[in-house]
Design an enzyme around this catalytic site. Structure first.
Site, mmCIF file in Angstrom:
data_model
loop_
_atom_site.group_PDB
_atom_site.id
_atom_site.type_symbol
_atom_site.label_atom_id
_atom_site.label_comp_id
_atom_site.label_asym_id
_atom_site.label_seq_id
_atom_site.Cartn_x
_atom_site.Cartn_y
_atom_site.Cartn_z
ATOM 1 N N ASP A 45 -0.981 -3.819 -5.848
ATOM 2 C CA ASP A 45 -0.259 -2.936 -6.814
ATOM 3 C C ASP A 45 1.125 -3.088 -6.486
ATOM 4 O O ASP A 45 1.711 -2.770 -5.600
ATOM 5 C CB ASP A 45 -0.687 -1.309 -6.195
ATOM 6 C CG ASP A 45 -0.017 -0.223 -7.134
ATOM 7 O OD1 ASP A 45 -0.208 -0.669 -8.434
ATOM 8 O OD2 ASP A 45 0.172 0.782 -6.457
ATOM 9 N N ALA A 76 0.624 -1.450 -0.013
ATOM 10 C CA ALA A 76 -0.035 0.045 0.129
ATOM 11 C C ALA A 76 0.929 1.204 -0.043
ATOM 12 O O ALA A 76 0.339 2.244 -0.270
ATOM 13 C CB ALA A 76 -0.943 -0.018 1.322
ATOM 14 N N ARG A 107 8.678 2.951 4.411
ATOM 15 C CA ARG A 107 7.565 3.357 3.428
ATOM 16 C C ARG A 107 6.383 3.595 4.096
ATOM 17 O O ARG A 107 5.208 4.295 3.730
ATOM 18 C CB ARG A 107 7.340 2.580 2.409
ATOM 19 C CG ARG A 107 8.574 2.780 1.314
ATOM 20 C CD ARG A 107 8.637 1.710 0.110
ATOM 21 N NE ARG A 107 7.293 1.692 -0.844
ATOM 22 C CZ ARG A 107 7.514 2.720 -1.833
ATOM 23 N NH1 ARG A 107 8.343 3.480 -2.168
ATOM 24 N NH2 ARG A 107 6.456 2.804 -2.562
ATOM 25 N N PRO A 146 3.155 4.605 -1.052
ATOM 26 C CA PRO A 146 2.943 5.425 0.267
ATOM 27 C C PRO A 146 1.389 5.816 0.329
ATOM 28 O O PRO A 146 0.986 6.497 0.982
ATOM 29 C CB PRO A 146 3.408 6.843 -0.409
ATOM 30 C CG PRO A 146 3.295 6.464 -1.668
ATOM 31 C CD PRO A 146 3.523 5.209 -2.074
ATOM 32 N N GLY A 147 0.363 4.979 -0.519
ATOM 33 C CA GLY A 147 -0.978 4.929 0.073
ATOM 34 C C GLY A 147 -1.813 5.645 -0.935
ATOM 35 O O GLY A 147 -3.137 6.173 -0.448
ATOM 36 N N GLY A 148 -1.362 6.060 -2.065
ATOM 37 C CA GLY A 148 -2.295 6.647 -3.081
ATOM 38 C C GLY A 148 -3.517 6.118 -3.333
ATOM 39 O O GLY A 148 -4.734 6.447 -3.318
ATOM 40 N N LYS A 149 -3.378 4.406 -3.536
ATOM 41 C CA LYS A 149 -4.371 3.828 -3.783
ATOM 42 C C LYS A 149 -5.493 3.544 -2.522
ATOM 43 O O LYS A 149 -6.594 3.356 -2.671
ATOM 44 C CB LYS A 149 -3.935 2.560 -4.816
ATOM 45 C CG LYS A 149 -3.589 2.990 -5.919
ATOM 46 C CD LYS A 149 -3.012 1.806 -6.778
ATOM 47 C CE LYS A 149 -2.602 2.140 -8.390
ATOM 48 N NZ LYS A 149 -1.281 2.269 -8.382
ATOM 49 N N CYS A 204 2.856 -0.720 -12.742
ATOM 50 C CA CYS A 204 3.466 0.619 -13.291
ATOM 51 C C CYS A 204 4.605 0.140 -14.278
ATOM 52 O O CYS A 204 5.415 1.046 -14.411
ATOM 53 C CB CYS A 204 3.707 1.654 -12.655
ATOM 54 S SG CYS A 204 5.163 1.686 -11.485
HETATM 55 N N1 SAM Z 1 -0.202 1.139 -3.923
HETATM 56 C C1 SAM Z 1 0.797 2.142 -3.606
HETATM 57 C C2 SAM Z 1 0.194 3.479 -3.984
HETATM 58 O O1 SAM Z 1 -0.576 3.689 -4.598
HETATM 59 O O2 SAM Z 1 0.758 4.465 -3.125
HETATM 60 C C3 SAM Z 1 2.084 1.906 -4.402
HETATM 61 C C4 SAM Z 1 2.911 0.478 -4.216
HETATM 62 S S1 SAM Z 1 4.248 0.354 -4.648
HETATM 63 C C5 SAM Z 1 4.061 0.197 -6.501
HETATM 64 C C6 SAM Z 1 4.839 -1.254 -4.377
HETATM 65 C C7 SAM Z 1 4.843 -1.434 -2.873
HETATM 66 O O3 SAM Z 1 5.301 -2.968 -2.643
HETATM 67 C C8 SAM Z 1 6.056 -0.976 -2.459
HETATM 68 O O4 SAM Z 1 5.616 -0.005 -1.145
HETATM 69 C C9 SAM Z 1 6.790 -2.047 -1.668
HETATM 70 O O5 SAM Z 1 7.254 -1.797 -0.308
HETATM 71 C C10 SAM Z 1 6.137 -3.046 -1.764
HETATM 72 N N2 SAM Z 1 6.604 -4.617 -1.589
HETATM 73 C C11 SAM Z 1 7.771 -4.926 -1.913
HETATM 74 N N3 SAM Z 1 7.738 -6.002 -1.785
HETATM 75 C C12 SAM Z 1 7.062 -6.767 -1.314
HETATM 76 C C13 SAM Z 1 6.230 -7.871 -1.146
HETATM 77 N N4 SAM Z 1 7.084 -9.042 -1.171
HETATM 78 N N5 SAM Z 1 5.237 -8.038 -0.554
HETATM 79 C C14 SAM Z 1 4.346 -6.959 -0.349
HETATM 80 N N6 SAM Z 1 4.597 -5.656 -0.605
HETATM 81 C C15 SAM Z 1 5.835 -5.737 -1.384
#
Ligand code: SAM
Length: 454
Positions: free
Chosen positions: A179, A111, A139, A113-116, A232
């Site tokens: 995401d 989640a 994060r 930084p929380g946009g979604k 993305c």
């Molecule tokens: N959904 C967020 C938003 O809208 O602001 C952006 C998420 S970003 C694309 C992907 C996130 O996946 C990162 O914050 C990262 O820390 C997390 N991540 C990395 N490895 C992961 C794992 N094994 N399981 C769950 N989350 C993970």
């Protein structure tokens, strides 16, 4: 921008028909967007109060493009009041296409930084609930900040791996957003860091992580529930190949088509969607919405968990809500009703009736953070201030958006105010931005230090 050779080769290999237009589009400026926080303001009212040119994002009813030369959103006091979230337009698509229902129990598994998360929360009502999780502790700080700034009161924040969430939440959620962590190819135009961090085998490595997240999410989804998988990035290795593999091994899932309804391209699995910078006025994104068959594979052991027994466990300090109640009586016009309160150390939270026991998990916020119970007083949180409406507070200091005192408040200064002594809700044109404490006509600033502007 110097693109990595392996990335260029992959685009030419997988998308020969798009490559020329796509590479050309990377020379243009990225699109900038904001999304109205409908927990606080309607999209129309936001346009009016901001008074700048905003153009609707076609696939998101709360989303707008803005011109970065004319408008600096982070400088607006209404940003600090949580009236909008700054979000790249493609990133608004996943929640828009997910059909969140007001009563849903939702997991946002990655989640930060929380946009979604903040977009989902705006679509829930008081019965609905969101668990916002991220594996990266650092994060999670930004995740909490954004949830609180948006005035969200029905969210828990966890810092867990998907594996460890599985047991607590078996068959529990109506919707799960993944995401996924990805190679970020779709952010190259916007974020030079994404280009620098790119490596040749990143997609293969990340695909293994993405599959594992999906497989774990399956265990936490109710029969008949839905998963939205988004990235993305463009690489089919992280998109269609992950989804294809999941569908091969989970025959009870089907794709809910999203591409045509929003004018996006179909991915190579029909119904999945691809957003392209040369076609859709945004950066790159991939979406796959999946629905789980209604076979009763899982029975949620914890669905009817009685929260009262749990509260006793968390209530390690034997907290006393007297000072909280006194604070509410002295300062607020609202009655909290039959809510579930719980204390972690001195922090008081309002938790949600539907949430199962979180014992054994790394919990950063079990619910809405109300404030701290210290010896013989209650000190309200900033989260409470921005979740209130102006009418909820007995004492307010309301400034117009041009008032220099409003900026003094946001800079963390103290200054004279014509208010009675005690807590006072500071507002920007009727929208709360934080608390102050008035003593002898002077406002002591309670705006969090980490939020103050220059
Ligand atoms: N959904 C967020 C938003 O809208 O602001 C952006 C998420 S970003 C694309 C992907 C996130 O996946 C990162 O914050 C990262 O820390 C997390 N991540 C990395 N490895 C992961 C794992 N094994 N399981 C769950 N989350 C993970």
């Amino acid at each position: 921008m110097e693109l990595p050779d392996c990335f260029t080769a992959n685009i030419n290999k997988y998308f020969p028909g798009e490559a020329a237009d796509f590479f050309e589009s990377l020379k243009a400026k990225p699109y900038c967007g904001i999304r109205a926080n409908t927990l606080k303001i309607s999209p129309d009212a936001l346009c009016e109060i901001l008074g700048c040119t905003l153009t609707p994002v076609p696939w998101c009813r709360e989303g707008f493009y803005y011109n970065a030369d004319d408008f600096k959103p982070a400088k607006s006091p209404f940003y600090h009041a949580g009236l909008f979230y700054i979000q790249e337009p493609a990133a608004m698509s996943a929640v828009s296409a997910f059909d969140i229902k007001p009563d849903d129990k939702v997991l946002d598994i990655s989640a930060a930084p929380g946009g979604k998360t903040t977009q989902i929360a705006a679509r829930l009502n008081e019965n609905g609930f969101i668990v916002a999780n991220d594996v990266n502790r650092q994060r999670c700080g930004a995740l909490i900040k954004n949830i609180e700034q948006m005035g969200i009161t029905n969210a828990a924040v966890l810092n867990e791996t998907p594996e460890r969430l599985r047991e607590t939440f078996a068959g529990y959620f109506d919707k799960i957003l993944i995401d996924a962590p990805c190679s970020g190819e779709g952010m190259f135009r916007k974020d030079p860091e994404a280009v620098r961090n790119y490596t040749k085998y990143k997609s293969e490595r990340l695909a293994a992580v993405q599959k594992s997240i999906l497989f774990n999410a399956n265990h936490m989804l109710k029969p008949g529930g839905e998963i939205m998988y988004s990235t993305c990035t463009f690489s089919p290795v992280e998109n269609e190949m992950v989804i294809g593999r999941f569908l091969d091994t989970h025959r009870d899932y089907t794709i809910v088509p999203v591409a045509d309804a929003y004018g996006f391209d179909n991915g190579s699995i029909t119904g999945t969607a691809r957003l392209w910078p040369h076609k859709h006025q945004c950066e790159g994104h991939f979406l796959a919405r999946l629905t789980k068959g209604n076979n009763d594979v899982f029975v949620n052991k914890q669905g009817n968990n009685d929260i009262s027994s749990r509260d006793k466990k968390h209530n390690k300090t034997g907290f006393d809500t007297r000072y909280f109640k006194q604070f509410c009586e002295d300062n607020l016009n609202i009655i909290w009703g039959e809510n579930n309160f719980t204390c972690f150390g001195e922090h008081l939270y309002k938790t949600h009736k539907v949430l199962p026991s979180l014992d054994g998990l790394r919990v950063l916020r079990p619910g809405f953070y109300l404030g701290d119970i210290k010896k013989d007083r209650f000190s309200p949180s900033h989260a409470m201030a921005v979740a209130l409406a102006k009418k909820d507070a007995k004492h307010t200091a309301d400034f117009s958006q041009d008032d220099t005192d409003l900026y003094r408040y946001l800079r963390g200064e103290s200054f004279p105010v014509p208010c009675v002594d005690g807590f006072c809700l500071v507002c920007a044109q009727g929208y709360p931005v934080g608390f102050g404490y008035v003593q002898n006509g002077r406002l002591k600033n309670k705006y969090p230090k980490s939020f103050v502007i220059n």
